[in-house]
Each structure stands twice: as C-alpha cells, then as structure tokens.
Design a protein around this motif. Structure first.
Motif, mmCIF file in Angstrom:
data_model
loop_
_atom_site.group_PDB
_atom_site.id
_atom_site.type_symbol
_atom_site.label_atom_id
_atom_site.label_comp_id
_atom_site.label_asym_id
_atom_site.label_seq_id
_atom_site.Cartn_x
_atom_site.Cartn_y
_atom_site.Cartn_z
ATOM 1 N N ALA A 7 131.687 123.767 115.093
ATOM 2 C CA ALA A 7 132.618 124.830 114.716
ATOM 3 C C ALA A 7 134.031 124.417 115.125
ATOM 4 C CB ALA A 7 132.229 126.133 115.400
ATOM 5 N N HIS A 8 134.907 124.301 114.161
ATOM 6 C CA HIS A 8 136.299 123.964 114.415
ATOM 7 C C HIS A 8 137.160 125.198 114.210
ATOM 8 C CE1 HIS A 8 135.734 119.655 114.787
ATOM 9 N NE2 HIS A 8 134.936 119.693 113.738
ATOM 10 N N ALA A 9 138.187 125.316 115.015
ATOM 11 C CA ALA A 9 139.116 126.431 114.842
ATOM 12 C C ALA A 9 139.928 126.184 113.577
ATOM 13 C CB ALA A 9 140.029 126.546 116.044
ATOM 14 N N THR A 10 140.006 127.202 112.773
ATOM 15 C CA THR A 10 140.819 127.067 111.566
ATOM 16 C C THR A 10 142.252 127.433 111.918
ATOM 17 O OG1 THR A 10 140.321 129.330 110.931
ATOM 18 C CG2 THR A 10 138.898 127.615 110.045
ATOM 19 N N LEU A 11 143.168 126.620 111.467
ATOM 20 C CA LEU A 11 144.573 126.863 111.757
ATOM 21 C C LEU A 11 145.110 127.880 110.774
ATOM 22 C CD1 LEU A 11 145.758 123.212 112.391
ATOM 23 C CD2 LEU A 11 145.202 124.965 114.074
ATOM 24 N N LYS A 12 145.778 128.883 111.302
ATOM 25 C CA LYS A 12 146.367 129.916 110.468
ATOM 26 C C LYS A 12 147.872 129.905 110.683
ATOM 27 C CE LYS A 12 142.430 133.041 110.835
ATOM 28 N NZ LYS A 12 141.986 134.367 111.268
ATOM 29 N N GLY A 13 148.575 130.528 109.792
ATOM 30 C CA GLY A 13 150.019 130.662 109.937
ATOM 31 C C GLY A 13 150.343 131.712 110.984
#
Length: 64
Positions: A7-13
């Motif tokens: 599980a990778h953290a998804t980068l958000k704005g």
C-alpha cells in the motif's frame, strides 16, 4: 511468486480548506501576540506620563 502488493500513499494536491484554516489560525495567533505587545507598550507609556504628572520622576537631569 505473484506480485506482492504494497500500500503506497497516494499524493494529493493541497487542501484549500485546510490551508485556509491553518493560515487563519496562524494569522490570529500572530495578531494576538502583536496586539498584546502594543497593549504592554501603551501601558508603559501611560505609566510614565502618570508618574511625570505626579512629580515622582523628572526628565530634566539634576545638577549636583
């Protein structure tokens, strides 16, 4: 071995609401400190002029 899933953290704005709240909190904190500083300075000036008016202090150097 089938591909392992990590599980990778998804980068958000940036969150606009979060940024506004943080900015508002920091602005209010800095403004409060600035206002307290000015109230303290105003108190010192008022105290000085009260003492000067009562004659307890003088701004003229005494000649001895």
């Amino acid at each position: 071995m089938a591909g392992s899933r990590v599980a990778h953290a998804t980068l958000k704005g940036p969150s606009v609401v979060k940024e506004l709240c943080i900015g508002l909190a920091l602005g209010l904190a800095a403004g409060g400190l600035w206002k307290m500083y000015h109230w303290n300075e105003q108190r010192k000036v008022r105290q000085f002029y009260d003492l000067l008016e009562k004659g307890e202090i003088s701004v003229v150097a005494s000649e001895e």
